[in-house]
Scaffold this motif. Structure first.
Motif, PDB file in Angstrom:
ATOM      1  N   PRO A  69      31.342 101.813  37.291  1.00 29.78           N
ATOM      2  CA  PRO A  69      32.436 102.766  37.428  1.00 29.78           C
ATOM      3  C   PRO A  69      33.693 101.936  38.286  1.00 29.78           C
ATOM      4  O   PRO A  69      34.623 101.596  38.769  1.00 29.78           O
ATOM      5  CB  PRO A  69      32.947 103.880  37.755  1.00 29.78           C
ATOM      6  CG  PRO A  69      31.687 104.587  37.810  1.00 29.78           C
ATOM      7  CD  PRO A  69      30.610 103.324  37.190  1.00 29.78           C
ATOM      8  N   SER A  70      32.895 101.327  39.874  1.00 31.01           N
ATOM      9  CA  SER A  70      32.379 100.623  40.660  1.00 31.01           C
ATOM     10  C   SER A  70      33.736  99.648  40.736  1.00 31.01           C
ATOM     11  O   SER A  70      34.297  98.679  41.469  1.00 31.01           O
ATOM     12  CB  SER A  70      32.474 100.989  42.340  1.00 31.01           C
ATOM     13  OG  SER A  70      31.136 100.205  42.355  1.00 31.01           O
ATOM     14  N   GLN A  72      35.816  96.024  39.490  1.00 38.21           N
ATOM     15  CA  GLN A  72      36.895  95.472  39.067  1.00 38.21           C
ATOM     16  C   GLN A  72      37.354  94.640  38.066  1.00 38.21           C
ATOM     17  O   GLN A  72      36.848  94.078  38.147  1.00 38.21           O
ATOM     18  CB  GLN A  72      37.968  95.496  40.244  1.00 38.21           C
ATOM     19  CG  GLN A  72      39.225  94.863  39.914  1.00 38.21           C
ATOM     20  CD  GLN A  72      40.445  96.066  39.525  1.00 38.21           C
ATOM     21  OE1 GLN A  72      40.056  97.759  40.188  1.00 38.21           O
ATOM     22  NE2 GLN A  72      41.011  95.818  38.357  1.00 38.21           N
ATOM     23  N   LYS A  74      38.747  91.783  35.996  1.00 39.98           N
ATOM     24  CA  LYS A  74      39.139  90.562  36.749  1.00 39.98           C
ATOM     25  C   LYS A  74      39.594  89.277  35.890  1.00 39.98           C
ATOM     26  O   LYS A  74      38.338  88.769  35.127  1.00 39.98           O
ATOM     27  CB  LYS A  74      38.375  89.924  38.123  1.00 39.98           C
ATOM     28  CG  LYS A  74      38.616  88.460  38.191  1.00 39.98           C
ATOM     29  CD  LYS A  74      37.416  87.601  38.940  1.00 39.98           C
ATOM     30  CE  LYS A  74      37.547  86.751  39.737  1.00 39.98           C
ATOM     31  NZ  LYS A  74      36.848  85.532  40.295  1.00 39.98           N
ATOM     32  N   TYR A 102      34.456  91.075  36.175  1.00 41.16           N
ATOM     33  CA  TYR A 102      34.555  91.599  36.969  1.00 41.16           C
ATOM     34  C   TYR A 102      33.979  91.547  38.477  1.00 41.16           C
ATOM     35  O   TYR A 102      34.106  90.365  38.649  1.00 41.16           O
ATOM     36  CB  TYR A 102      33.260  93.111  36.971  1.00 41.16           C
ATOM     37  CG  TYR A 102      33.622  93.737  35.622  1.00 41.16           C
ATOM     38  CD1 TYR A 102      34.194  94.470  35.143  1.00 41.16           C
ATOM     39  CD2 TYR A 102      32.902  93.005  34.469  1.00 41.16           C
ATOM     40  CE1 TYR A 102      34.528  95.156  33.976  1.00 41.16           C
ATOM     41  CE2 TYR A 102      33.174  93.364  32.905  1.00 41.16           C
ATOM     42  CZ  TYR A 102      33.784  93.913  33.048  1.00 41.16           C
ATOM     43  OH  TYR A 102      33.932  94.581  31.790  1.00 41.16           O
ATOM     44  N   ARG A 202      45.114  93.698  40.753  1.00 45.31           N
ATOM     45  CA  ARG A 202      44.983  94.485  40.822  1.00 45.31           C
ATOM     46  C   ARG A 202      43.075  93.202  40.223  1.00 45.31           C
ATOM     47  O   ARG A 202      42.152  93.706  40.330  1.00 45.31           O
ATOM     48  CB  ARG A 202      43.748  95.529  41.264  1.00 45.31           C
ATOM     49  CG  ARG A 202      42.962  95.507  42.155  1.00 45.31           C
ATOM     50  CD  ARG A 202      42.826  97.785  42.442  1.00 45.31           C
ATOM     51  NE  ARG A 202      42.069  97.735  42.492  1.00 45.31           N
ATOM     52  CZ  ARG A 202      42.672  97.856  44.539  1.00 45.31           C
ATOM     53  NH1 ARG A 202      43.682  98.087  45.502  1.00 45.31           N
ATOM     54  NH2 ARG A 202      41.947  98.365  45.072  1.00 45.31           N
ATOM     55  N   SER A 203      43.713  92.919  39.389  1.00 38.78           N
ATOM     56  CA  SER A 203      42.919  92.175  38.816  1.00 38.78           C
ATOM     57  C   SER A 203      42.806  90.525  38.831  1.00 38.78           C
ATOM     58  O   SER A 203      42.213  90.241  37.795  1.00 38.78           O
ATOM     59  CB  SER A 203      43.121  91.877  37.095  1.00 38.78           C
ATOM     60  OG  SER A 203      44.387  91.464  37.104  1.00 38.78           O
ATOM     61  N   GLY A 224      36.931  98.351  42.329  1.00 36.22           N
ATOM     62  CA  GLY A 224      37.501 100.222  41.335  1.00 36.22           C
ATOM     63  C   GLY A 224      37.719 101.095  42.710  1.00 36.22           C
ATOM     64  O   GLY A 224      38.932 102.088  41.364  1.00 36.22           O
ATOM     65  N   ASP A 225      37.417 101.030  43.222  1.00 36.87           N
ATOM     66  CA  ASP A 225      37.790 102.851  43.958  1.00 36.87           C
ATOM     67  C   ASP A 225      38.640 102.551  44.842  1.00 36.87           C
ATOM     68  O   ASP A 225      38.284 102.538  46.236  1.00 36.87           O
ATOM     69  CB  ASP A 225      36.181 102.791  44.048  1.00 36.87           C
ATOM     70  CG  ASP A 225      35.442 102.024  44.922  1.00 36.87           C
ATOM     71  OD1 ASP A 225      36.324 100.869  45.107  1.00 36.87           O
ATOM     72  OD2 ASP A 225      34.079 102.820  45.454  1.00 36.87           O
TER      73      ASP A 225
END
Length: 413
Positions: A69-70, A72, A74, A102, A202-203, A224-225
């Motif tokens: 989950p952490s 992100q 991309k 990611y 953010r991606s 992602g956090d």
């Protein structure tokens, strides 16, 4: 150790070592990975490129990466310079293959990969460092020292050096040679970014050119956090000083970064760090009973996040060729490993050089870029630097020079 004879010994449990060991294990070979450190451990280089997903899928690692989950999601890269802003969508590229990937905390990412390799049957020995290498006989002989104080000899038919910045075999065999790139320095940390500004996607990784010092740039890599990796890169004379002071100074001199990081919290459990002189090269990528993977062979520059991609591509090439050799086939390590690998390395090198001599910066920041050229550049930035159907790979220097001449000298606004 209970077992000291293997088909393949891999030095280093980072991404290239994990992928190479898994691919060879899948072919039925007995593989041992020797890693001096214990995982998780910190490594810089958090922004992956989509081409990586092809090797992660083949090694059987992709599902475990997607589940963290952490990490992100991309899908591209964005660039800012003064008031200029441009972006590349990696799903709109010239080359076939994945267009998304990611951005990862490498401590977590690297541990996921090597843990998956171990689950598949690869023997992994943490805390075991290689101190000597003898390739004079029919087998390679490695002297190993464990952090428990134990010393032993391990033999293998072939050794893959995936030791990254440790560069074990280049140091033991005197293979190191200076990089053509001038020494540069990076100051970096992780921040609680608290970004709510819609200008920031953010991606995408954000690469920012400093408004006055055009050869100085800042990376902003979101996780992602609500954390970001942030760092500044330049020559040591320009970046002289204490890491926190220098990094904050250059970041807040960039208009977009100053705007989007207005709520950022810099003080957390992650320290300010600095590295320099990281670019490296070697005299040869292979020799009797060994080959060098990833950063153990050559590291260019962090600007286009090519490090892990080159590492994984080298792991795939080496594993495929070594499997053929161990199965009794003829293997030409120059023609089937070194030269194919260098196609992509040299393409990346063209654009790294072009970034610092401003030709590639001009092409990136030029207004009204043609869609066709954008798709070709997007493929390079997405890691497809081995796709020789792309003119910006096959004739990288020629195409970049022609494009730079066409757009001219672009100025910050």
């Amino acid at each position: 150790m209970s077992a000291s004879q293997f088909d393949v010994a891999v030095i280093g449990a980072g991404p290239s070592g994990a992928v190479a060991s898994a691919l060879l294990n899948k072919r039925g070979f007995k593989v041992c990975v020797l890693e001096k450190q214990h995982f998780p451990r910190f490594v810089i280089g958090e922004s992956l490129l989509p081409h990586c997903m092809e090797m992660l899928e083949e090694a059987g690692f992709a599902d475990a990466v997607r589940a963290e989950p952490s990490f992100q999601f991309k899908n591209g890269a964005a660039f800012s310079w003064g008031s200029r802003y441009t972006e590349f969508d990696f799903t709109e590229k010239f080359s076939d293959g994945p267009g998304t990937v990611y951005q990862v905390r490498r401590g977590i990412f690297d541990k996921i990969l090597i843990d998956e390799a171990a689950k598949q049957g690869v023997e992994v020995r943490f805390g075991h460092g290689v101190t000597a290498f003898d390739n004079s006989g029919d087998l390679a002989r490695l002297s190993v020292e464990a952090d428990t104080g134990e010393s032993y000899e391990l033999t293998a038919k072939f050794v893959l050096d995936a030791s990254g910045y440790g560069r074990v075999l280049p140091r033991l065999l005197d293979l190191e040679t200076p990089s053509h790139l001038p020494p540069r320095q990076a100051h970096f940390t992780h921040i609680d970014d608290n970004i709510t500004n819609p200008k920031f996607d953010r991606s995408k990784i954000l690469i920012t050119t400093h408004p006055q010092h055009r050869d100085v740039w800042i990376w902003l890599i979101p996780f992602g956090d609500n954390r970001c990796s942030i760092g500044v890169v330049g020559t040591p004379d320009v970046l002289a000083g204490e890491s926190e002071t220098v990094l904050k100074k250059f970041v807040y001199e960039c208009p977009m970064l100053k705007e989007i990081l207005d709520k950022a919290v810099w003080e957390n459990d992650f320290p300010f760090r600095s590295i320099q002189g990281y670019s490296a090269n070697v005299k040869s990528l292979h020799g009797k009973h060994f080959a060098l993977l990833g950063n153990a062979a050559e590291f260019l520059d962090p600007v286009f996040s090519s490090g892990v991609t080159i590492a994984l591509h080298s792991a795939k090439l080496a594993a495929d060729l070594l499997a053929k050799q161990l199965e009794g086939g003829a293997a030409d390590w120059d023609a089937e490993f070194a030269k194919p690998l260098m196609i992509g390395v040299n393409a990346f090198r063209t654009y790294v050089d072009g970034w610092y001599d401003f030709r590639f910066q001009n092409a990136i920041y030029a207004p009204n870029r043609s869609p066709e050229i954008s798709r070709m550049i997007s493929s390079i930035l997405a890691g497809y630097a081995w796709d020789t159907e792309n003119p910006f790979v096959a004739k990288s220097e020629q195409r970049l020079s022609a494009l730079a001449a066409l757009v001219g000298d672009v100025k910050a606004e």
